[in-house]
Design a protein around this motif. Structure first.
Motif, PDB file in Angstrom:
ATOM      1  N   CYS A 162       1.402  -3.374   0.452  1.00 57.02           N
ATOM      2  CA  CYS A 162       0.906  -1.981  -0.343  1.00 57.02           C
ATOM      3  C   CYS A 162       1.936  -2.424  -1.702  1.00 57.02           C
ATOM      4  N   ASP A 163       0.906  -1.783  -2.964  1.00 61.35           N
ATOM      5  CA  ASP A 163       2.048  -1.871  -4.138  1.00 61.35           C
ATOM      6  C   ASP A 163       2.813  -1.057  -4.248  1.00 61.35           C
ATOM      7  N   ILE A 164       3.883  -1.110  -4.688  1.00 57.77           N
ATOM      8  CA  ILE A 164       5.118  -0.367  -4.906  1.00 57.77           C
ATOM      9  C   ILE A 164       4.279   1.207  -4.855  1.00 57.77           C
ATOM     10  N   ASP A 165       3.672   1.214  -6.050  1.00 57.33           N
ATOM     11  CA  ASP A 165       2.944   2.644  -6.268  1.00 57.33           C
ATOM     12  C   ASP A 165       2.748   3.348  -5.002  1.00 57.33           C
ATOM     13  N   ARG A 166       1.855   3.085  -4.343  1.00 51.25           N
ATOM     14  CA  ARG A 166       1.240   3.382  -3.184  1.00 51.25           C
ATOM     15  C   ARG A 166       2.323   3.919  -2.671  1.00 51.25           C
TER      16      ARG A 166
ATOM     17  N   LYS B 157       7.426   9.704  -1.594  1.00 51.30           N
ATOM     18  CA  LYS B 157       7.521  11.459  -2.247  1.00 51.30           C
ATOM     19  C   LYS B 157       6.414  12.366  -0.760  1.00 51.30           C
TER      20      LYS B 157
ATOM     21  N   THR C 175       5.338   4.316  -3.434  1.00 49.22           N
ATOM     22  CA  THR C 175       6.196   5.145  -3.699  1.00 49.22           C
ATOM     23  C   THR C 175       5.326   7.201  -3.576  1.00 49.22           C
ATOM     24  N   LYS C 176       4.501   7.220  -3.401  1.00 49.74           N
ATOM     25  CA  LYS C 176       3.408   8.105  -3.872  1.00 49.74           C
ATOM     26  C   LYS C 176       4.104   8.470  -2.028  1.00 49.74           C
TER      27      LYS C 176
END
Length: 433
Positions: free
Chosen positions: A187-191, A197, A193-194
């Protein structure tokens, strides 16, 4: 004091004798004052006679004096009377009813058994299973009031009670995976990180099972925290965090040492137990069906099962004899293939995350081996790779991409292997605990 030609006043021994004589004179005077019997000459010289006796003679003399004193006080007579009374006392034997009452108290939780090593005590794990506790489930063959835990392994299908239907309906709705989050490396970094968190470590601990937990699995659902655990008595507990509700069922007759959710069907789970069986739990059907039981096979290696792993909608199952069996989950109790991988117990089994035809095993003889499923035979096969350890293994698993492999051993070390290339060239990083 009598004179002696050998007398020497400077001799320390002579000074001690003078002091002894003076003390004897004081004793005589004191005894005369209290009107006690006068000491004889033999009594006055008893200390000097003791100096000329050997240790054995002195010991015999003291023993005779003590025995005479005991006779005078009547101690010997009292001791003989007490011994006669003890001989005539009839010992009280515990009856069967008393033992049965004590056992029932233990099953109710009043008497908690002390934990001990089964290996050192030579006690099989099945002896710890409480055969008096009724499971919270129904079967197709038996009524819920007549269920015998000793026959749990032989029950092909175990049904949950009808009153738990509401719990399973809510659980089934929460098991739906809207978006897969298992493969974080894709998966991408934004996914990523979400998701990270959203994790919280400040929550209070959750009481999921009443018994000692042997295995645990967490469902990848994003709707609710859904946990399934297997305990020492063969119970499987389902916990749904969103409703803070759980249900426990006795599915096996021994500790559930491996449990996992099915990757191709989110409503199913697999459980492996030391009783030699593997079951498939279906949340929609509310059943726990047996799909493997080595006691039902006409084979020589009918040992306990230790671990399972998925392979193209099939299962690879490790056993205590060192064998690995390949079964089809759609065909219960049919072994498609088998191989003898180790001379002792297979601790864990795992397929390579990318190269699906390879599977990894850890063993009780300190070997971590990589095998090719295409070479499986009922005889011993040669491993593709093998890593030796000084002591027995407890586990061995690949990373998500398969370029690393980690092993844990009883030598208190964690080893990380570079498996980017499946050949004999590899590097090891050892971490001491």
């Amino acid at each position: 004091m009598p004179k002696n030609k050998n007398w020497n006043s400077t001799n320390p021994r002579n000074e001690i004798k003078i002091m002894k004589l003076d003390m004897d004179e004081l004793k005589i005077n004191k005894s005369e004052n209290v009107s006690s019997p006068k000491l004889t000459e033999n009594d006055m010289l008893s200390d000097e006679e003791d100096e000329n006796l050997t240790y054995a003679q002195l010991r015999d003399k003291r023993m005779k004096e003590n025995m005479s004193l005991l006779e005078i006080l009547g101690v010997n007579e009292a001791a003989d009377t007490l011994a006669d009374n003890l001989k005539n006392t009839v010992p009280v034997k515990k009856g069967k009813k008393l033992l049965k009452k004590k056992y029932n108290l233990r099953t109710k939780g009043i008497m908690i058994p002390t934990r001990r090593s089964l290996r050192l005590a030579n006690i099989p794990l099945s002896d710890l299973i409480d055969s008096t506790t009724k499971p919270n489930c129904l079967t197709q063959e038996l009524d819920s009031n007549d269920v015998d835990d000793n026959n749990v392994v032989n029950q092909i299908s175990i049904l949950t009670p009808n009153e738990d239907s509401t719990f399973f309906k809510k659980l089934s709705a929460d098991l739906v995976v809207k978006e897969a989050v298992n493969d974080f490396h894709t998966c991408d970094i934004d996914r990523f990180t979400k998701v990270v968190k959203s994790l919280d470590m400040n929550n209070d601990s959750i009481k999921v099972s009443a018994g000692r937990i042997y295995s645990l699995a967490i469902h990848p659902s994003e709707t609710s925290l859904i946990i399934v655990v297997g305990d020492i008595k063969g119970n499987i507990t389902l916990f749904n965090k969103i409703d803070n509700d759980s249900r426990s069922y006795q599915v096996h007759g021994a500790p559930v040492n491996c449990i996992s959710f099915c990757t191709w069907d989110p409503h199913k789970l697999f459980s492996t137990s030391h009783d030699g069986s593997v079951r498939c739990g279906d949340i929609n059907k509310q059943t726990f069906d047996i799909i493997y039981n080595n006691d039902l096979q006409t084979r020589l290696h009918g040992y306990h099962t230790t671990w399972h792993t998925e392979y193209e909608r099939n299962l690879l199952i490790g056993s205590g004899s060192g064998h690995v069996d390949l079964i089809d989950t759609r065909k219960p109790n049919i072994i498609m293939n088998t191989s003898w991988c180790h001379s002792r117990s297979v601790r864990t089994v795992q397929c390579h995350p990318l190269e699906k035809n390879y599977f990894l095993t850890s063993s009780g003889v300190g070997e971590v081996s990589l095998w090719d499923i295409r070479n499986m035979t009922d005889k011993a096969i040669n491993p593709v790779l093998q890593y030796d350890h000084s002591k027995s293994l407890t586990s061995a698993f690949f990373s998500a991409t398969g370029i690393k492999m980690v092993s844990t051993s009883n030598d208190d070390k964690v080893r990380i292997f570079n498996t980017s290339k499946l050949n004999s060239e590899y590097t090891i990083t050892s971490i001491s605990l």
